[in-house]
Design a protein around this motif. Structure first.
Motif, PDB file in Angstrom:
ATOM      1  N   THR A   1      -3.059  44.566  -5.695  1.00 50.61           N
ATOM      2  CA  THR A   1      -2.303  43.324  -5.489  1.00 50.61           C
ATOM      3  C   THR A   1      -0.815  43.470  -5.789  1.00 50.61           C
ATOM      4  OG1 THR A   1      -2.824  42.599  -7.756  1.00 50.61           O
ATOM      5  CG2 THR A   1      -4.314  41.893  -6.004  1.00 50.61           C
ATOM      6  N   SER A   2      -0.411  44.609  -6.334  1.00 49.88           N
ATOM      7  CA  SER A   2       0.994  44.787  -6.684  1.00 49.88           C
ATOM      8  C   SER A   2       1.825  45.137  -5.446  1.00 49.88           C
ATOM      9  CB  SER A   2       1.151  45.909  -7.719  1.00 49.88           C
ATOM     10  OG  SER A   2       2.522  46.224  -7.902  1.00 49.88           O
ATOM     11  N   PRO A   3       2.965  44.450  -5.246  1.00 51.41           N
ATOM     12  CA  PRO A   3       3.859  44.838  -4.146  1.00 51.41           C
ATOM     13  C   PRO A   3       4.383  46.264  -4.301  1.00 51.41           C
ATOM     14  CG  PRO A   3       4.441  42.665  -5.014  1.00 51.41           C
ATOM     15  CD  PRO A   3       3.451  43.255  -5.965  1.00 51.41           C
ATOM     16  N   LEU A   4       4.337  46.807  -5.511  1.00 50.06           N
ATOM     17  CA  LEU A   4       4.847  48.156  -5.738  1.00 50.06           C
ATOM     18  C   LEU A   4       4.031  49.218  -5.012  1.00 50.06           C
ATOM     19  CD1 LEU A   4       5.769  47.956  -9.530  1.00 50.06           C
ATOM     20  CD2 LEU A   4       7.278  47.699  -7.557  1.00 50.06           C
TER      21      LEU A   4
ATOM     22  N   PRO B   1      22.077  63.684 -18.673  1.00 45.48           N
ATOM     23  CA  PRO B   1      22.957  62.518 -18.529  1.00 45.48           C
ATOM     24  C   PRO B   1      22.841  61.806 -17.187  1.00 45.48           C
ATOM     25  CG  PRO B   1      24.159  64.370 -19.480  1.00 45.48           C
ATOM     26  CD  PRO B   1      22.816  64.899 -19.054  1.00 45.48           C
ATOM     27  N   ALA B   2      22.466  62.539 -16.124  1.00 46.43           N
ATOM     28  CA  ALA B   2      22.431  61.934 -14.791  1.00 46.43           C
ATOM     29  C   ALA B   2      21.133  61.201 -14.494  1.00 46.43           C
ATOM     30  CB  ALA B   2      22.655  63.015 -13.725  1.00 46.43           C
ATOM     31  N   THR B   3      20.166  61.278 -15.420  1.00 52.06           N
ATOM     32  CA  THR B   3      18.851  60.704 -15.138  1.00 52.06           C
ATOM     33  C   THR B   3      18.919  59.202 -14.902  1.00 52.06           C
ATOM     34  OG1 THR B   3      17.843  62.416 -16.513  1.00 52.06           O
ATOM     35  CG2 THR B   3      16.473  60.535 -15.960  1.00 52.06           C
ATOM     36  N   LEU B   4      19.752  58.497 -15.663  1.00 53.88           N
ATOM     37  CA  LEU B   4      19.827  57.043 -15.538  1.00 53.88           C
ATOM     38  C   LEU B   4      20.250  56.629 -14.135  1.00 53.88           C
ATOM     39  CD1 LEU B   4      19.556  54.419 -17.242  1.00 53.88           C
ATOM     40  CD2 LEU B   4      22.026  54.539 -17.591  1.00 53.88           C
ATOM     41  N   ALA B   5      21.318  57.245 -13.623  1.00 54.52           N
ATOM     42  CA  ALA B   5      21.791  56.903 -12.276  1.00 54.52           C
ATOM     43  C   ALA B   5      20.767  57.301 -11.223  1.00 54.52           C
ATOM     44  CB  ALA B   5      23.124  57.602 -12.003  1.00 54.52           C
ATOM     45  N   TRP B   6      20.079  58.413 -11.455  1.00 56.28           N
ATOM     46  CA  TRP B   6      19.068  58.902 -10.504  1.00 56.28           C
ATOM     47  C   TRP B   6      17.906  57.909 -10.388  1.00 56.28           C
ATOM     48  CZ3 TRP B   6      14.831  62.398 -12.696  1.00 56.28           C
ATOM     49  CH2 TRP B   6      13.920  62.767 -11.715  1.00 56.28           C
ATOM     50  N   VAL B   7      17.367  57.494 -11.523  1.00 50.94           N
ATOM     51  CA  VAL B   7      16.226  56.566 -11.507  1.00 50.94           C
ATOM     52  C   VAL B   7      16.651  55.223 -10.924  1.00 50.94           C
ATOM     53  CG1 VAL B   7      14.545  55.343 -12.938  1.00 50.94           C
ATOM     54  CG2 VAL B   7      15.089  57.733 -13.430  1.00 50.94           C
ATOM     55  N   ASP B   8      17.829  54.750 -11.287  1.00 50.60           N
ATOM     56  CA  ASP B   8      18.307  53.471 -10.762  1.00 50.60           C
ATOM     57  C   ASP B   8      18.469  53.509  -9.248  1.00 50.60           C
ATOM     58  OD1 ASP B   8      19.332  50.858 -10.774  1.00 50.60           O
ATOM     59  OD2 ASP B   8      21.391  51.593 -10.902  1.00 50.60           O
ATOM     60  N   SER B   9      18.978  54.612  -8.712  1.00 48.46           N
ATOM     61  CA  SER B   9      19.182  54.703  -7.266  1.00 48.46           C
ATOM     62  C   SER B   9      17.855  54.698  -6.519  1.00 48.46           C
ATOM     63  CB  SER B   9      19.988  55.956  -6.915  1.00 48.46           C
ATOM     64  OG  SER B   9      19.264  57.134  -7.236  1.00 48.46           O
ATOM     65  N   VAL B  10      16.840  55.355  -7.082  1.00 46.31           N
ATOM     66  CA  VAL B  10      15.526  55.363  -6.432  1.00 46.31           C
ATOM     67  C   VAL B  10      14.893  53.976  -6.500  1.00 46.31           C
ATOM     68  CG1 VAL B  10      13.203  56.353  -6.490  1.00 46.31           C
ATOM     69  CG2 VAL B  10      15.190  57.833  -6.831  1.00 46.31           C
ATOM     70  N   ALA B  11      15.078  53.268  -7.619  1.00 47.93           N
ATOM     71  CA  ALA B  11      14.559  51.902  -7.722  1.00 47.93           C
ATOM     72  C   ALA B  11      15.203  51.006  -6.667  1.00 47.93           C
ATOM     73  CB  ALA B  11      14.812  51.349  -9.122  1.00 47.93           C
ATOM     74  N   LYS B  12      16.486  51.187  -6.426  1.00 44.89           N
ATOM     75  CA  LYS B  12      17.173  50.380  -5.411  1.00 44.89           C
ATOM     76  C   LYS B  12      16.697  50.747  -3.995  1.00 44.89           C
ATOM     77  CE  LYS B  12      21.391  49.001  -7.803  1.00 44.89           C
ATOM     78  NZ  LYS B  12      20.817  49.101  -9.145  1.00 44.89           N
ATOM     79  N   LEU B  13      16.367  52.022  -3.764  1.00 45.24           N
ATOM     80  CA  LEU B  13      15.779  52.401  -2.478  1.00 45.24           C
ATOM     81  C   LEU B  13      14.436  51.709  -2.275  1.00 45.24           C
ATOM     82  CD1 LEU B  13      16.478  56.257  -2.250  1.00 45.24           C
ATOM     83  CD2 LEU B  13      17.399  54.463  -0.757  1.00 45.24           C
ATOM     84  N   ALA B  14      13.658  51.608  -3.348  1.00 46.48           N
ATOM     85  CA  ALA B  14      12.368  50.922  -3.259  1.00 46.48           C
ATOM     86  C   ALA B  14      12.567  49.449  -2.919  1.00 46.48           C
ATOM     87  CB  ALA B  14      11.610  51.073  -4.584  1.00 46.48           C
ATOM     88  N   GLU B  15      13.562  48.808  -3.535  1.00 48.76           N
ATOM     89  CA  GLU B  15      13.836  47.405  -3.225  1.00 48.76           C
ATOM     90  C   GLU B  15      14.284  47.238  -1.774  1.00 48.76           C
ATOM     91  OE1 GLU B  15      15.194  46.038  -7.749  1.00 48.76           O
ATOM     92  OE2 GLU B  15      16.697  46.317  -6.178  1.00 48.76           O
ATOM     93  N   ALA B  16      15.051  48.191  -1.267  1.00 47.72           N
ATOM     94  CA  ALA B  16      15.476  48.128   0.137  1.00 47.72           C
ATOM     95  C   ALA B  16      14.274  48.233   1.071  1.00 47.72           C
ATOM     96  CB  ALA B  16      16.477  49.241   0.432  1.00 47.72           C
ATOM     97  N   LYS B  17      13.308  49.064   0.704  1.00 42.91           N
ATOM     98  CA  LYS B  17      12.089  49.194   1.505  1.00 42.91           C
ATOM     99  C   LYS B  17      11.304  47.887   1.496  1.00 42.91           C
ATOM    100  CE  LYS B  17       8.986  51.475   3.879  1.00 42.91           C
ATOM    101  NZ  LYS B  17       9.272  51.927   5.262  1.00 42.91           N
ATOM    102  N   LEU B  18      11.233  47.233   0.352  1.00 47.99           N
ATOM    103  CA  LEU B  18      10.534  45.948   0.271  1.00 47.99           C
ATOM    104  C   LEU B  18      11.224  44.899   1.134  1.00 47.99           C
ATOM    105  CD1 LEU B  18       9.739  45.845  -3.557  1.00 47.99           C
ATOM    106  CD2 LEU B  18       8.082  46.091  -1.698  1.00 47.99           C
ATOM    107  N   ARG B  19      12.556  44.913   1.143  1.00 51.76           N
ATOM    108  CA  ARG B  19      13.306  43.970   1.982  1.00 51.76           C
ATOM    109  C   ARG B  19      13.004  44.218   3.463  1.00 51.76           C
ATOM    110  NH1 ARG B  19      17.771  45.187   0.232  1.00 51.76           N
ATOM    111  NH2 ARG B  19      18.059  43.533  -1.301  1.00 51.76           N
ATOM    112  N   GLU B  20      12.932  45.466   3.841  1.00 50.83           N
ATOM    113  CA  GLU B  20      12.619  45.818   5.230  1.00 50.83           C
ATOM    114  C   GLU B  20      11.216  45.337   5.614  1.00 50.83           C
ATOM    115  OE1 GLU B  20      11.603  49.965   7.515  1.00 50.83           O
ATOM    116  OE2 GLU B  20      13.283  49.994   6.117  1.00 50.83           O
ATOM    117  N   ARG B  21      10.254  45.519   4.718  1.00 49.23           N
ATOM    118  CA  ARG B  21       8.888  45.053   4.978  1.00 49.23           C
ATOM    119  C   ARG B  21       8.855  43.536   5.150  1.00 49.23           C
ATOM    120  NH1 ARG B  21       4.237  47.625   4.181  1.00 49.23           N
ATOM    121  NH2 ARG B  21       3.343  45.645   3.495  1.00 49.23           N
TER     122      ARG B  21
END
Length: 429
Positions: A78-81, A201-221
């Motif tokens: 049931t999770s949109p994720l 040090p770059a992990t934070l920006a990396w994870v955040d960017s992938v989370a935003k890609l996931a949100e973009a995919k949800l918007r497309e759906r």
């Protein structure tokens, strides 16, 4: 003299082990109330303060039991994720495995639903309780890379002794919230974790960017599903006279006839066919359609009798507004920004101008356009209950605000100056 926050990124980039030792000293001194030259980073220090108020034990890991396997399966289904797992895997797993990390995906309640990555790190995670079905809410297991991003609604890296509970100090976690791009509702958190020496040090920006890609995919759906519903709606609306709209199961509008287009119509929490009262429209007839609802507006005006508005801000992660009147009731889950704005209008019953709200929320009265855009969205589900010039609840509306037991826990994600001030004051509404 103000203490300088620990620069975790700079320390760990040079020597992760030494950085962990420094953080351990800062943690011990801070929790013991002893003087120290350095302070935790603000996001960590504020989390520690919440943990001390809520009674989380910094020396012992107490938590609720794992969810049964059947419940984990149900939540996954049931999770949109589930729709964005390929995006998360592609963006995180290949690097995580090489870097000796694991990827963890938790739902909005902090329950671990998916966990993949380095087999050796997965075994270590078992020892920390980082298992499928585990509860990683901040107020259960302390400051961590799943629970804390869910509370503050932004990406957070928690390194070594920045974890509130001592047993997690050998670990580093970096999590980012994944929100519904339609309304800002929290769907869950994606986290990359591993032993403390794997911190980068770059992990934070990396994870955040992938989370935003996931949100973009949800918007497309979402847009694709509305297009499909629009094709179903066209012949239905062509046969009708009067005002009508076709919306998806969550109230997002696919098409309208005889009425202005509104991106979303607030539906009851569990809509069913029949006559219903919707705050923005009035009395309506709901009829099921494939993938959504046909909303047929009646000729009766929106009831202007006594209305009761309950703004629920008592919980740390989810906020809602419930409107009750002579014709029924309706509940709407709030985004972080809308929770801030409605709280301010509840406190200031005489009203706030756009400049006032911009000052309250952003500390900048010039951001009036942003406020007007957000208030326009709020009016879509509160309808005639909100007036403007200035913005305010209707005078005859009874407004109740449910606040946290401790005012300091009010909207913990918010950096709005007026909300920060509200945390220091006794409950006003």
């Amino acid at each position: 003299m103000a203490k300088a926050p620990v620069d975790v990124t700079q320390l760990a980039a040079v020597d992760a082990v030494q950085a962990a030792r420094v953080l351990s000293k800062v943690r011990s001194a801070t929790l013991a109330g002893q003087p120290t030259r350095m302070a935790p980073r603000p996001v960590i220090g504020q989390s520690w303060e919440r943990m001390l108020r809520s009674g989380v034990d910094p020396d012992h890991d107490f938590r609720s039991g794992l969810l049964p396997r059947e419940e984990v399966k149900r939540r996954r289904e049931t999770s949109p994720l589930r729709h964005v797992l390929p995006v998360l895997r592609e963006g995180l797993l290949s690097v995580a495995d090489v870097a000796h990390h694991i990827m963890v995906v938790a739902d909005a309640e902090g329950r671990v639903l998916w966990r993949e990555g380095s087999p050796s790190v997965l075994r270590k995670a078992d020892g920390l309780g980082f298992e499928l079905g585990a509860d990683w809410r901040e107020d259960v297991v302390g400051t961590n890379g799943v629970g804390t991003p869910a509370v503050v609604r932004r990406p957070v890296q928690v390194f070594a002794a920045e974890h509130f509970v001592r047993s997690h100090a050998t670990w580093t976690c970096t999590g980012a919230p994944v929100t519904d791009p339609r309304d800002g509702r929290l769907l869950g958190v994606v986290d990359v974790s591993g032993p403390l020496e794997t911190m980068h040090p770059a992990t934070l920006a990396w994870v955040d960017s992938v989370a935003k890609l996931a949100e973009a995919k949800l918007r497309e759906r979402h847009l694709t599903s509305l297009e499909r519903l629009r094709a179903v709606a066209a012949p239905v609306l062509a046969r009708l006279s009067g005002r009508a709209a076709v919306v998806d199961r969550d109230g997002w509008t696919a098409a309208v006839a005889g009425m202005p287009y509104t991106p979303r119509i607030a539906l009851p929490k569990s809509p069913s066919a029949g006559s219903r009262w919707l705050p923005a429209i009035g009395l309506c007839l709901l009829e099921p359609l494939a993938g959504g609802w046909l909303v047929r507006a009646g000729e009766e005006p929106v009831p202007h009798g006594a209305a009761r508005v309950v703004l629920d801000l008592a919980r740390a992660r989810r906020w809602s507004v419930t409107v009750s009147g002579c014709a029924g009731s309706c509940t709407h889950e709030l985004s972080p920004r809308h929770a801030e704005l409605l709280y301010l209008l509840a406190v200031h019953r005489t009203g706030r101008s756009a400049a006032d709200l911009a000052e309250d929320v952003f500390g900048d009265p010039a951001r009036r356009v942003t406020v007007r855009a957000e208030m326009s969205r709020v009016r879509r589900y509160l309808g005639a209950l909100l007036e403007h010039r200035p913005y305010r609840f209707r005078e005859d509306a009874e407004v109740e605000v449910l606040l946290p037991d401790d005012p300091r826990d009010l909207l913990p994600h918010s950096t709005a100056p007026a909300v920060t001030q509200g945390r220091r004051a006794a409950p006003a509404p």
